[in-house]
Scaffold this motif. Structure first.
Motif, PDB file in Angstrom:
ATOM      1  N   UNK A  14     -16.323  11.535   7.528  1.00  0.00           N
ATOM      2  CA  UNK A  14     -17.653  11.247   6.970  1.00  0.00           C
ATOM      3  C   UNK A  14     -18.640  10.854   8.082  1.00  0.00           C
ATOM      4  N   UNK A  15     -18.100  10.214   9.136  1.00  0.00           N
ATOM      5  CA  UNK A  15     -18.955   9.830  10.269  1.00  0.00           C
ATOM      6  C   UNK A  15     -19.009  10.919  11.335  1.00  0.00           C
ATOM      7  N   UNK A  16     -18.475  12.093  11.013  1.00  0.00           N
ATOM      8  CA  UNK A  16     -18.655  13.225  11.928  1.00  0.00           C
ATOM      9  C   UNK A  16     -17.455  13.616  12.761  1.00  0.00           C
ATOM     10  N   UNK A  17     -16.323  12.875  12.651  1.00  0.00           N
ATOM     11  CA  UNK A  17     -15.139  13.245  13.446  1.00  0.00           C
ATOM     12  C   UNK A  17     -14.536  14.541  12.891  1.00  0.00           C
ATOM     13  N   UNK A  18     -13.921  15.320  13.771  1.00  0.00           N
ATOM     14  CA  UNK A  18     -13.244  16.548  13.342  1.00  0.00           C
ATOM     15  C   UNK A  18     -11.762  16.387  13.662  1.00  0.00           C
ATOM     16  N   UNK A  19     -10.897  16.799  12.724  1.00  0.00           N
ATOM     17  CA  UNK A  19      -9.474  16.590  12.962  1.00  0.00           C
ATOM     18  C   UNK A  19      -8.665  17.823  12.617  1.00  0.00           C
ATOM     19  N   UNK A  20      -7.553  17.955  13.346  1.00  0.00           N
ATOM     20  CA  UNK A  20      -6.696  19.123  13.150  1.00  0.00           C
ATOM     21  C   UNK A  20      -5.240  18.689  13.261  1.00  0.00           C
ATOM     22  N   UNK A  21      -4.441  19.082  12.252  1.00  0.00           N
ATOM     23  CA  UNK A  21      -2.999  18.838  12.389  1.00  0.00           C
ATOM     24  C   UNK A  21      -2.329  20.123  12.870  1.00  0.00           C
ATOM     25  N   UNK A  22      -1.016  20.060  13.124  1.00  0.00           N
ATOM     26  CA  UNK A  22      -0.348  21.227  13.708  1.00  0.00           C
ATOM     27  C   UNK A  22      -0.983  21.572  15.048  1.00  0.00           C
ATOM     28  N   UNK A  23      -1.324  20.558  15.828  1.00  0.00           N
ATOM     29  CA  UNK A  23      -1.995  20.772  17.121  1.00  0.00           C
ATOM     30  C   UNK A  23      -1.355  19.843  18.147  1.00  0.00           C
TER      31      UNK A  23
ATOM     32  N   UNK B 229       0.845  -1.191   0.000  1.00  0.00           N
ATOM     33  CA  UNK B 229       0.000   0.000   0.000  1.00  0.00           C
ATOM     34  C   UNK B 229       0.884   1.246   0.000  1.00  0.00           C
ATOM     35  N   UNK B 230       0.252   2.415   0.093  1.00  0.00           N
ATOM     36  CA  UNK B 230       0.955   3.652   0.426  1.00  0.00           C
ATOM     37  C   UNK B 230       0.474   3.980   1.833  1.00  0.00           C
ATOM     38  N   UNK B 231       1.390   3.864   2.804  1.00  0.00           N
ATOM     39  CA  UNK B 231       0.981   3.974   4.213  1.00  0.00           C
ATOM     40  C   UNK B 231       0.312   5.318   4.537  1.00  0.00           C
ATOM     41  N   UNK B 232       0.860   6.423   3.992  1.00  0.00           N
ATOM     42  CA  UNK B 232       0.268   7.745   4.285  1.00  0.00           C
ATOM     43  C   UNK B 232      -1.150   7.827   3.718  1.00  0.00           C
ATOM     44  N   UNK B 233      -1.287   7.325   2.499  1.00  0.00           N
ATOM     45  CA  UNK B 233      -2.600   7.409   1.850  1.00  0.00           C
ATOM     46  C   UNK B 233      -3.619   6.587   2.631  1.00  0.00           C
ATOM     47  N   UNK B 234      -3.164   5.476   3.210  1.00  0.00           N
ATOM     48  CA  UNK B 234      -4.073   4.666   4.025  1.00  0.00           C
ATOM     49  C   UNK B 234      -4.558   5.498   5.219  1.00  0.00           C
ATOM     50  N   UNK B 235      -3.633   6.212   5.865  1.00  0.00           N
ATOM     51  CA  UNK B 235      -4.008   7.049   7.019  1.00  0.00           C
ATOM     52  C   UNK B 235      -5.004   8.124   6.574  1.00  0.00           C
ATOM     53  N   UNK B 236      -4.682   8.818   5.478  1.00  0.00           N
ATOM     54  CA  UNK B 236      -5.557   9.907   5.021  1.00  0.00           C
ATOM     55  C   UNK B 236      -6.938   9.374   4.628  1.00  0.00           C
ATOM     56  N   UNK B 237      -6.953   8.181   4.054  1.00  0.00           N
ATOM     57  CA  UNK B 237      -8.226   7.585   3.642  1.00  0.00           C
ATOM     58  C   UNK B 237      -9.075   7.223   4.866  1.00  0.00           C
ATOM     59  N   UNK B 238      -8.424   6.649   5.881  1.00  0.00           N
ATOM     60  CA  UNK B 238      -9.163   6.301   7.106  1.00  0.00           C
ATOM     61  C   UNK B 238      -9.678   7.582   7.774  1.00  0.00           C
TER      62      UNK B 238
END
Ligand code: FAD
Length: 559
Positions: free
Chosen positions: A198-207, A183-192
């Motif tokens: 889509x299920x409502x989680x909110x995420x922030x990087x640089x935090x 796989x492409x490990x980063x793409x797997x993370x971004x896809x998950x």
């Protein structure tokens, strides 16, 4: 993904049922699992998504043949079941690759490998409790089933060379052939993460989470510092999950008992990447002997040959692990012997090192023998820490964590992640390429983004400047840099070159100068509203970021 400013507003000062610390594969998995069971979820990532170990793996979704040596049968079985699920849930992103174990001239074929492969076959049943015979019967009835690899077999000299032409000088006699996935490990993370949102989680990087808040002795949220402004914010949460991998023992709730904390024993693994003109494993991978009974892999990946990995205790800076000169030498020596070539560090197109979050057991054995099993810890404050494990087993780790949340709250909320597709598949033939975008680029976009590749192609169509490759001769498009900023919270040239694309490790010598990074900085500037001066500064920051990651050992050696 929500833009950073909107994500910050949605998280800061708010209250969630679950806050997840860490945006690697484990944190992403926990966010998806919890959100899909109905929890309100916020995820905070210190640097960039997958910037820790999850971008620095060997990129295999596998059972781990070598763990059979330690009789880690449960772990291998678990990972093989997950491997099958991943191919089913993300068929555009997780794909099977034939692996060869060749033998040469008078060498005797290693029977122990044959025995191991038999066990691997047996353990790779289609579902828990479902054997291969059931699978075959169901297949005949045309039932929609999980992907399942063919059994391993022995192939002759001609077939070995057909698959791996670079072995011709060694005149291989035959080879074992079995299947594992890549796989492409980063793409797997971004896809998950995309699914979690889509299920409502909110995420922030640089935090960066700097403290775990506690109320009446219970973990009740976190304090974090936002990277662009340097401002501190708080987010309240009923549950705090620490998914910070190799940094797991640095996150502490105020009230903590010593035995609650896992102790991490970091182990470094180095990889190198080679041009296929130097060594090509075709479309197969090879297991390469590397002395003292050890073996490494040579894998086809994004049109390069990826060679790895080493496994040694690491006492250096875990924030910036670099490939060591000795490790690079060791890998080169093994491939030089195996393919009868004489390559040196100046032939590398890239390199990287990752640190495994192995849990110290107090066992004096070396890290190579420490189990890859995941462990879940619960402190007296109620904070859950999930670490160890593998890229392959992220879903299980997430389930184990959220099961515990559900159990302690007495909720009725079963896990759904075995049925949630990860992204949406698109075949290259379904994607319409604008003028100037070749077949190779379209195929790569289909792999990397699935159906979402359309957004990249639409942008390249709207603005033909973005249809240009980032690095001449490579299929990655400038439009991907723009999409990374617009839809994936990328905020630096390194985010684009090391993670949203993998050019930093696939074409390191072509990206030595700040000038080579300028087009990416300009594409980011247009999305993020940077001034020309800021874009120039960001491009100039790239060589230092590349040096910090150690992607170009030949350049570092000449400095
Ligand atoms: C060399 C090597 C090869 C490997 N190969 C494979 C393989 O082929 N297949 C496989 O299945 N597994 C493989 N693994 C294992 C796998 O890569 C890891 O188990 C997995 O990526 C760990 O993911 P994680 O999310 O737990 O940790 P990470 O990916 O490290 O994520 C932790 C995140 O937490 C963030 N963080 C840290 N502190 C804070 C804070 N205070 N606030 C906010 N965020 C914070 C970090 O920035 C990081 O992004 C390999 C590992 C290594 C080292």
């Amino acid at each position: 993904m929500l833009a950073r400013a909107a994500a910050l507003e949605a998280i800061a000062g708010r209250r969630f049922e679950v806050v997840v610390i860490g945006g690697g594969i484990t944190g992403a998995g926990v966010a998806l699992d919890a959100a899909s069971r109905g929890y309100s979820v916020a995820l905070l990532e210190r640097d960039d998504y997958a910037s820790g170990t999850s971008s620095l793996s060997s990129k295999m979704v596998h059972g781990g043949l070598r763990y059979l040596r330690n009789f880690d049968l449960g772990l291998v079985r678990e990972a093989l079941v997950e491997r099958q699920l991943m191919v089913q849930l993300a068929p555009h992103l997780v794909y099977p690759t034939p692996f060869l174990v060749p033998s040469f001239a008078e060498e005797r074929r290693d029977r122990k490998i044959g025995i191991g492969l038999n066990m691997y076959d047996v353990m790779a049943t289609t579902r828990v409790g479902r054997g291969r015979r059931d699978f075959r019967a169901a297949k005949e009835e045309d039932e929609d089933l999980y992907w399942s690899p063919d059994r391993h077999r022995t192939i002759d000299h001609d077939e070995v060379l057909e698959l791996v032409p670079s072995l011709e000088p060694r005149d291989p006699r035959d080879a074992y052939l079995f299947y594992d996935c890549q796989t492409d490990d980063v793409r797997l993370v971004l896809t998950v993460l995309g699914e979690a949102e889509r299920f409502g989680a909110t995420m922030l990087n640089g935090a960066e989470v700097t403290e775990v808040l506690s109320r009446r002795g219970r973990a009740a949220g976190v304090g974090f510092v936002e990277a662009e402004s340097g401002e501190r914010f708080e987010v309240e949460a009923d549950n705090v999950v620490n998914a910070t991998g190799v940094w797991a023992d640095r996150i502490r709730a105020e009230v903590l008992e010593e035995e609650d904390v896992p102790r991490i024993a970091p182990s470094r693994g180095t990889h190198i990447l080679l041009d296929r003109d130097d060594i090509s494993t075709g479309s197969a991978a090879c297991i390469v002997p590397a002395g003292e009974g050890r073996a490494i892999f040579a894998l086809p990946w994004y049109g390069r040959t990826l060679v790895g990995t080493t496994d040694s205790d690491f006492a250096g800076d875990i924030d910036h692990p670099q490939p060591s000169g000795a490790d690079v030498e060791y890998l080169l020596e093994a491939v030089n012997d195996f393919f009868a070539v004489s390559l040196d560090a100046s032939d590398l197109v890239g390199a990287y090192a990752g640190v495994r979050p192995l849990i110290a057991t107090g066992d004096p054995r070396k890290s190579v023998d420490i189990s890859r099993k995941a462990e879940l810890y619960e402190t007296s404050s109620g904070m859950l820490t999930i670490t160890g494990g593998k890229l392959t087993t992220w879903r299980r780790m997430a389930k184990q964590t959220v099961d515990r949340l559900v159990e302690r709250e007495g909720r009725e909320a079963p896990c759904h992640t075995a049925e949630i597709p990860l992204g949406m598949e698109a075949r290259p033939a379904d994607l319409e390429a604008p003028e100037g975008v070749g077949e190779e680029a379209v195929a790569q976009l289909a792999f990397r983004y699935g159906h979402a590749a359309r957004a990249v192609l639409d942008l390249a169509r709207e603005d033909p400047r973005l249809a240009a490759p980032i690095v001449p001769g490579r299929p990655d498009l400038l439009a991907e840099a723009a999409i990374a900023a617009r839809l994936e919270q990328a905020r630096s040239v390194a985010d684009v070159l090391l993670r949203r694309t993998r050019l930093g490790i696939l074409a390191a010598p072509q990206l030595r100068d700040a000038d080579a990074a300028r087009p990416v900085a300009e594409a980011l500037a247009a999305e993020l509203g940077w001034s020309r001066r800021r874009a120039k500064r960001e491009a100039e920051a790239w060589p230092a970021a590349a040096a910090e990651a150690g992607v170009d050992p030949a350049a570092t050696a000449t400095v």
